[in-house]
Design a protein around this motif. Structure first.
Motif, PDB file in Angstrom:
ATOM      1  N   LEU A 218       0.833  -1.209   0.000  1.00  9.08           N
ATOM      2  CA  LEU A 218       0.000   0.000   0.000  1.00  9.08           C
ATOM      3  C   LEU A 218       0.865   1.255   0.000  1.00  9.08           C
ATOM      4  N   GLU A 219       1.979   1.152   0.782  1.00 10.76           N
ATOM      5  CA  GLU A 219       2.920   2.283   0.781  1.00 10.76           C
ATOM      6  C   GLU A 219       3.402   2.507  -0.645  1.00 10.76           C
ATOM      7  N   ALA A 220       3.683   1.403  -1.328  1.00 12.74           N
ATOM      8  CA  ALA A 220       4.172   1.521  -2.713  1.00 12.74           C
ATOM      9  C   ALA A 220       3.116   2.167  -3.589  1.00 12.74           C
ATOM     10  N   ARG A 221       1.841   1.777  -3.387  1.00 15.33           N
ATOM     11  CA  ARG A 221       0.762   2.383  -4.178  1.00 15.33           C
ATOM     12  C   ARG A 221       0.674   3.876  -3.887  1.00 15.33           C
ATOM     13  N   LEU A 222       0.798   4.219  -2.606  1.00 15.03           N
ATOM     14  CA  LEU A 222       0.735   5.651  -2.245  1.00 15.03           C
ATOM     15  C   LEU A 222       1.892   6.423  -2.891  1.00 15.03           C
ATOM     16  N   ARG A 223       3.074   5.768  -2.745  1.00 13.09           N
ATOM     17  CA  ARG A 223       4.240   6.445  -3.334  1.00 13.09           C
ATOM     18  C   ARG A 223       4.067   6.569  -4.853  1.00 13.09           C
ATOM     19  N   GLN A 224       3.512   5.535  -5.466  1.00 10.26           N
ATOM     20  CA  GLN A 224       3.289   5.519  -6.913  1.00 10.26           C
ATOM     21  C   GLN A 224       2.356   6.663  -7.325  1.00 10.26           C
ATOM     22  N   MET A 225       1.294   6.835  -6.557  1.00 10.50           N
ATOM     23  CA  MET A 225       0.328   7.901  -6.851  1.00 10.50           C
ATOM     24  C   MET A 225       0.957   9.260  -6.621  1.00 10.50           C
ATOM     25  N   ALA A 226       1.779   9.353  -5.515  1.00 11.10           N
ATOM     26  CA  ALA A 226       2.434  10.638  -5.207  1.00 11.10           C
ATOM     27  C   ALA A 226       3.394  11.007  -6.337  1.00 11.10           C
ATOM     28  N   ALA A 227       4.109   9.951  -6.824  1.00  2.05           N
ATOM     29  CA  ALA A 227       5.057  10.210  -7.921  1.00  2.05           C
ATOM     30  C   ALA A 227       4.291  10.653  -9.168  1.00  2.05           C
ATOM     31  N   LEU A 228       3.150  10.047  -9.396  1.00  2.00           N
ATOM     32  CA  LEU A 228       2.335  10.399 -10.561  1.00  2.00           C
ATOM     33  C   LEU A 228       1.865  11.855 -10.448  1.00  2.00           C
ATOM     34  N   ALA A 229       1.482  12.246  -9.235  1.00  2.00           N
ATOM     35  CA  ALA A 229       1.019  13.616  -9.009  1.00  2.00           C
ATOM     36  C   ALA A 229       2.143  14.604  -9.239  1.00  2.00           C
ATOM     37  N   ALA A 230       3.311  14.182  -8.738  1.00  2.00           N
ATOM     38  CA  ALA A 230       4.452  15.081  -8.881  1.00  2.00           C
ATOM     39  C   ALA A 230       4.859  15.208 -10.351  1.00  2.00           C
ATOM     40  N   ALA A 231       4.633  14.138 -11.094  1.00  2.66           N
ATOM     41  CA  ALA A 231       5.066  14.127 -12.490  1.00  2.66           C
ATOM     42  C   ALA A 231       4.050  14.796 -13.435  1.00  2.66           C
ATOM     43  N   MET A 232       2.938  15.248 -12.895  1.00  9.11           N
ATOM     44  CA  MET A 232       1.910  15.850 -13.774  1.00  9.11           C
ATOM     45  C   MET A 232       2.490  17.106 -14.446  1.00  9.11           C
ATOM     46  N   PRO A 233       2.511  17.152 -15.792  1.00  9.82           N
ATOM     47  CA  PRO A 233       3.086  18.317 -16.488  1.00  9.82           C
ATOM     48  C   PRO A 233       2.253  19.573 -16.220  1.00  9.82           C
ATOM     49  N   LEU A 234       2.974  20.773 -16.382  1.00  2.57           N
ATOM     50  CA  LEU A 234       2.318  22.045 -16.061  1.00  2.57           C
ATOM     51  C   LEU A 234       1.148  22.300 -16.990  1.00  2.57           C
ATOM     52  N   GLU A 235       1.380  21.978 -18.319  1.00  2.55           N
ATOM     53  CA  GLU A 235       0.314  22.254 -19.270  1.00  2.55           C
ATOM     54  C   GLU A 235      -0.932  21.442 -18.967  1.00  2.55           C
ATOM     55  N   ALA A 236      -0.679  20.243 -18.434  1.00  3.05           N
ATOM     56  CA  ALA A 236      -1.845  19.410 -18.096  1.00  3.05           C
ATOM     57  C   ALA A 236      -2.623  19.985 -16.921  1.00  3.05           C
ATOM     58  N   ARG A 237      -1.924  20.748 -16.093  1.00  2.00           N
ATOM     59  CA  ARG A 237      -2.595  21.316 -14.923  1.00  2.00           C
ATOM     60  C   ARG A 237      -3.567  22.418 -15.306  1.00  2.00           C
ATOM     61  N   HIS A 238      -3.299  22.974 -16.487  1.00  2.00           N
ATOM     62  CA  HIS A 238      -4.154  24.099 -16.876  1.00  2.00           C
ATOM     63  C   HIS A 238      -5.087  23.718 -18.013  1.00  2.00           C
ATOM     64  N   ASP A 239      -4.771  22.617 -18.591  1.00  2.00           N
ATOM     65  CA  ASP A 239      -5.612  22.256 -19.748  1.00  2.00           C
ATOM     66  C   ASP A 239      -6.240  20.882 -19.485  1.00  2.00           C
ATOM     67  N   PRO A 240      -7.508  20.887 -19.316  1.00  2.52           N
ATOM     68  CA  PRO A 240      -8.165  19.621 -18.986  1.00  2.52           C
ATOM     69  C   PRO A 240      -8.013  18.587 -20.080  1.00  2.52           C
ATOM     70  N   ARG A 241      -7.959  18.997 -21.330  1.00  2.00           N
ATOM     71  CA  ARG A 241      -7.840  18.008 -22.387  1.00  2.00           C
ATOM     72  C   ARG A 241      -6.477  17.346 -22.324  1.00  2.00           C
ATOM     73  N   ARG A 242      -5.461  18.155 -22.094  1.00  5.28           N
ATOM     74  CA  ARG A 242      -4.133  17.588 -21.948  1.00  5.28           C
ATOM     75  C   ARG A 242      -4.036  16.679 -20.720  1.00  5.28           C
ATOM     76  N   LEU A 243      -4.705  17.186 -19.710  1.00 11.69           N
ATOM     77  CA  LEU A 243      -4.721  16.364 -18.466  1.00 11.69           C
ATOM     78  C   LEU A 243      -5.375  15.010 -18.735  1.00 11.69           C
ATOM     79  N   GLN A 244      -6.428  15.061 -19.500  1.00  9.11           N
ATOM     80  CA  GLN A 244      -7.131  13.822 -19.844  1.00  9.11           C
ATOM     81  C   GLN A 244      -6.231  12.885 -20.621  1.00  9.11           C
ATOM     82  N   ALA A 245      -5.520  13.483 -21.589  1.00 14.92           N
ATOM     83  CA  ALA A 245      -4.628  12.672 -22.426  1.00 14.92           C
ATOM     84  C   ALA A 245      -3.501  12.077 -21.589  1.00 14.92           C
ATOM     85  N   TRP A 246      -3.033  12.910 -20.686  1.00 16.05           N
ATOM     86  CA  TRP A 246      -1.913  12.442 -19.830  1.00 16.05           C
ATOM     87  C   TRP A 246      -2.363  11.301 -18.908  1.00 16.05           C
ATOM     88  N   LEU A 247      -3.514  11.526 -18.421  1.00 19.44           N
ATOM     89  CA  LEU A 247      -4.017  10.504 -17.501  1.00 19.44           C
ATOM     90  C   LEU A 247      -4.298   9.185 -18.206  1.00 19.44           C
TER      91      LEU A 247
END
Ligand SMILES: Nc1nc2c(ncn2[C@@H]2O[C@H](COP(=O)(O)OP(=O)(O)OP(=O)(O)O)[C@@H](O)[C@H]2O)c(=O)[nH]1
Length: 786
Positions: free
Chosen positions: A65-94
């Motif tokens: 579970l720690e690994a899953r949490l860390r995995q999600m945290a890493a994913l959050a940290a890795a979210m690109p800036l453009e994806a943060r402002h553009d929902p379509r990009r965010l969708q594609a990234w996700l």
């Protein structure tokens, strides 16, 4: 019909059986007990082992579970800036990321801070906008500012059970802009699959629950026999218990272990059915029972063999005892030289047999030497013992009739005489009969039968004793004849003869009681002496009776009024002294004899009268007067009184005789005596000394005057004419009275006193007769008169 179970009666089999039972019992008890102890210990070991294993699995899941949490945290940290402002990009990234983590997460979604679903890695099968506002995982992530693992819940969209792992996405200012959620579909995730190897045994299983007890996963659902909510100890586990416990439910007893996950507070549990956990022990238990049975059998056989071997001397002793008892073998065979208990027993038997033999020999010697027939007869009326007297009576050799019946030994006639006694003895009663005549009727026998009763009260036989009592019978007859003769004599003696016992009751009395007292002799035994003699006579006799019972005989006279006759009886009491050797120990009774002394007494009384009274006048004669004068003189001196002695003589009596004859003289003498007695006091005694000489003993005279009055009275009394056969005659008398005073010193003799009175009489005669002269004795020594 079933035969009843019988147990062996011999000692060998019993001992062997006892050892077998003991071994069987011990192994049956000790084996399962040891298995129980082992089970108890094993349970603790298994419990601890299960807990350790479960702790390992929990640590693994925590890491996962720690690994899953860390995995999600890493994913959050890795979210690109453009994806943060553009929902379509965010969708594609996700979409790309979701495909990357497809093994761990079914989908990754991003929610805006207001809870609105912004993007999803997989397309959302809904027309409505989704919102996470109010969802615990969303709110808690915002609150904590870090990712969490949610409790399982049911998806509103798919309806599937899921768990979300969240991670906040921060902007440049550190503010949360998105919350990423990674969905783990519980239907497919199977957390426990990876730790399934740690499940206990082949029938045990693991289960994972949320902190509130909701089942998250159970990789072996098909083996799960009890729902998690029913697991033993679950309530404790929900309150924080960690560890193992033994519990049971419908599925049976099991070792149940609980451990909480550090990351989520979820509860990891393991259930290990006891049936499997202790299957080896159950096998051991069965094995123990089988081995115990075999051991017991072997031990029993071994014990039987050992006992048989050990008791061999005892068996030998038993054979020898039987041989001594039944075959008459010498008891020396019993005296075993063994130095153990069997040897002791054998020697004791030997001593006992010897002692019994000696006692039997003694009894035999006694029985053979008593002048009686002694025999012992059993219940079947067969002789078991006969003494020499029996053999003499029968005229047979010794012991010929042992084992034969009484009827065979004595014949029909003899048996008929004994039969009532035999019947009584067999009923348990003592039989006794005397005066049994011998066949020739010349001898008398006394026969006793005494029953022999055993401890249970049964008559097992009886003793017979017969004695020749001919001599005793003859003695009794002789004694009876002797008693009859004595009785005849006693009954015909004119004497009362009786025996008085200590209670003053008569033992017997002779026929004289009938003649004198009107009491029949047959009624006398038992009668009280008082009833026989009457109370006055009894009271008079009692002191003498008491004396006789003290051992001193007594003879005394006693009047008895009976049958209208007055008798004077002379009783003689003779103590019946019981002696022991030469020592008299007690008086059992008193023989009493009473002679009738009435005639003797009357004759004696007449003789006394004749010896002491004057036959003509009836008043005292010289002899009696002498006795009375002696006593009177004694009293005078003792009481210091004055005594007078009057001496009287009829004047010219010779002339009366000569004129009218001696007959008239006698008449005058008698009348003279009458008048003399009439004119003196009763205490004064007149007496005739001889011829016409009389005296009067005057007691207690007050003085000369009184003496002179008495003298004058006498003279006057005589002076009156006396009627005689020759007609009235004038007679006078002269009186001389001597007074004697009481004084010290020797008494005057009777002759002296008579002499003084005679002197006074002389003076009266000399003074002219028909008068009285009184003289006083001055003193004893000098004998002088006035
Ligand atoms: N009838 C009768 N005479 C007796 C009896 N005994 C003696 N005498 C007589 O009594 C007489 C006694 O006389 P004395 O006393 O001697 O003389 P007395 O005639 O009385 O004279 P004094 O005494 O002097 O007066 C004698 O003649 C005797 O024989 C008797 O028993 N009967």
């Amino acid at each position: 019909m079933r035969r009843p179970i019988t147990f062996p009666t011999n000692l060998r089999s019993r001992l062997a059986g006892a050892v077998g039972v003991l071994v069987l019992g011990a192994t049956m008890l000790a084996g399962p007990l040891a298995v129980d102890v082992a089970e108890h210990d094993l349970r603790a070991v298994l419990g601890a082992q299960q807990y350790a294993s479960l702790s390992g699995a929990a640590a693994f899941l925590d890491d996962l579970l720690e690994a899953r949490l860390r995995q999600m945290a890493a994913l959050a940290a890795a979210m690109p800036l453009e994806a943060r402002h553009d929902p379509r990009r965010l969708q594609a990234w996700l979409a790309i990321r979701t495909a990357d983590v497809g093994d761990e997460f079914v989908n990754i979604a991003a929610f805006a801070r207001n809870g609105e679903l912004v993007a999803s890695g997989t397309s959302m099968p809904t027309a409505q906008p989704l919102t996470a506002t109010g969802r615990p995982y969303f709110e808690e992530t915002l609150l904590r500012g870090r990712g969490i693992v949610s409790d399982p819940f049911q998806s509103r969209l798919s309806g599937a059970n899921m768990v979300l792992v969240t991670a906040p996405v921060f902007d440049d200012h550190g503010e949360i802009v998105y919350v990423l959620t990674g969905r783990i579909d519980l239907q497919h995730a199977r957390f426990l699959r990876q730790v399934d190897a740690l499940r206990p045994g082949s029938t045990g299983y693991l289960f994972l629950m949320s902190a509130d007890g909701t089942l998250i996963d159970s990789p072996a659902r098909e083996r799960q026999t009890a729902p998690p909510a029913d697991q033993p100890g679950l309530a404790r586990a929900l309150h924080g218990f960690e560890g193992w416990l033994i519990g049971g439910d419908r599925a049976g007893p099991a070792i149940v272990t609980y451990k909480r996950l550090a990351t989520t507070g979820w509860i990891l549990g393991a259930r290990y059915p006891e049936e499997e956990a202790f299957a080896p022990l159950a096998r051991v238990r069965r094995t123990v029972l089988v081995v115990a049975g075999i051991l017991a059998l072997v031990a029993g056989l071994l014990a039987w063999w050992l006992v048989r071997r050990g008791l061999r001397p005892l068996a030998e002793l038993r054979r020898n005892v039987a041989a001594v008892r039944h075959e008459g073998v010498d008891s020396a065979v019993l005296a075993l030289a063994r130095n153990d208990e069997v040897g002791e027993l054998g020697r004791a038997f030997h001593d006992l047999v010897q002692a019994r033999g000696r006692a039997a020999a003694r009894m035999r010697a006694i029985a053979d030497n008593v002048p009686a027939v002694i025999a012992y007869v059993d219940r079947d009326e067969r002789f078991e013992f006969t003494n020499a007297g029996f053999d003499r009576m029968i005229g047979s050799a010794p012991d010929v009739f042992i084992g034969r019946t009484v009827r065979e030994a004595l014949g029909e006639a003899g048996y008929a005489r004994l039969e009532p006694l035999i019947r009584a003895a067999l009923r348990g009663e003592h039989g006794h009969v005397e005066d049994v005549r011998s066949d020739d009727a010349r001898r008398h026998q006394m026969i006793d039968t005494i029953p022999d009763i055993d401890a249970d009260g049964r008559v097992v036989g009886f003793f017979v004793m017969a004695m020749d009592i001919s001599e005793r019978k003859e003695a009794e007859l002789a004694q009876a004849a002797s008693e009859q003769r004595l009785r005849l004599i006693a009954d015909n003696l004119p004497v009362l003869i009786c025996y008085i016992d200590r209670n003053h009751r008569l033992g017997f009395g002779n026929a004289t009681f009938q003649a004198w007292l009107g009491l029949e002799p047959v009624c006398l035994p038992g009668m009280h002496l008082q009833d026989v003699l009457g109370k006055p006579a009894y009271d008079a006799a009692r002191p003498r009776l008491k004396q006789a019972f003290e051992g001193v005989g007594a003879t005394f006279e006693m009047p008895l009024q009976a049958q209208g006759r007055h008798r004077i009886l002379e009783w003689t009491f003779v103590p019946d002294v019981q002696a022991q050797g030469r020592v008299n120990v007690a008086v059992a009774g008193v023989y009493a004899l009473a002679h009738d002394m009435t005639r003797v007494k009357e004759a004696e009384s007449r003789l006394v009268q004749m010896a002491r009274f004057d036959s003509l006048t009836g008043i005292a004669n010289r002899r009696l007067f002498g006795e009375l004068l002696g006593q009177a003189l004694e009293r005078v001196r003792r009481q210091r009184q004055v005594m007078g002695l009057a001496y009287l003589d009829i004047d010219h009596f010779k002339a009366i005789n000569d004129t009218w004859g001696h007959g008239v003289g006698d008449e005058v003498l008698k009348e003279f005596a009458q008048r003399l007695a009439a004119c003196v006091r009763v205490t004064d005694t007149p007496a005739r000394l001889a011829g016409d000489e009389f005296v009067v003993l005057l007691e207690d005279v007050k003085g000369v005057d009184e003496a002179e009055r008495i003298g004058a009275k006498i003279v006057d009394a005589i002076r009156k004419p006396i009627a005689t056969g020759a007609g009235p005659l004038d007679v006078t008398a002269s009186v001389g009275i001597a007074l004697v005073h009481g004084m010290d010193g020797p008494l005057p003799t009777q002759d002296q006193v008579l002499g003084w009175a005679d002197t006074a009489l002389y003076a009266a005669k000399h003074g002219g007769r028909n008068r009285c002269v009184v003289r006083v004795a001055e003193e004893a020594a000098g004998v002088s008169m006035k």
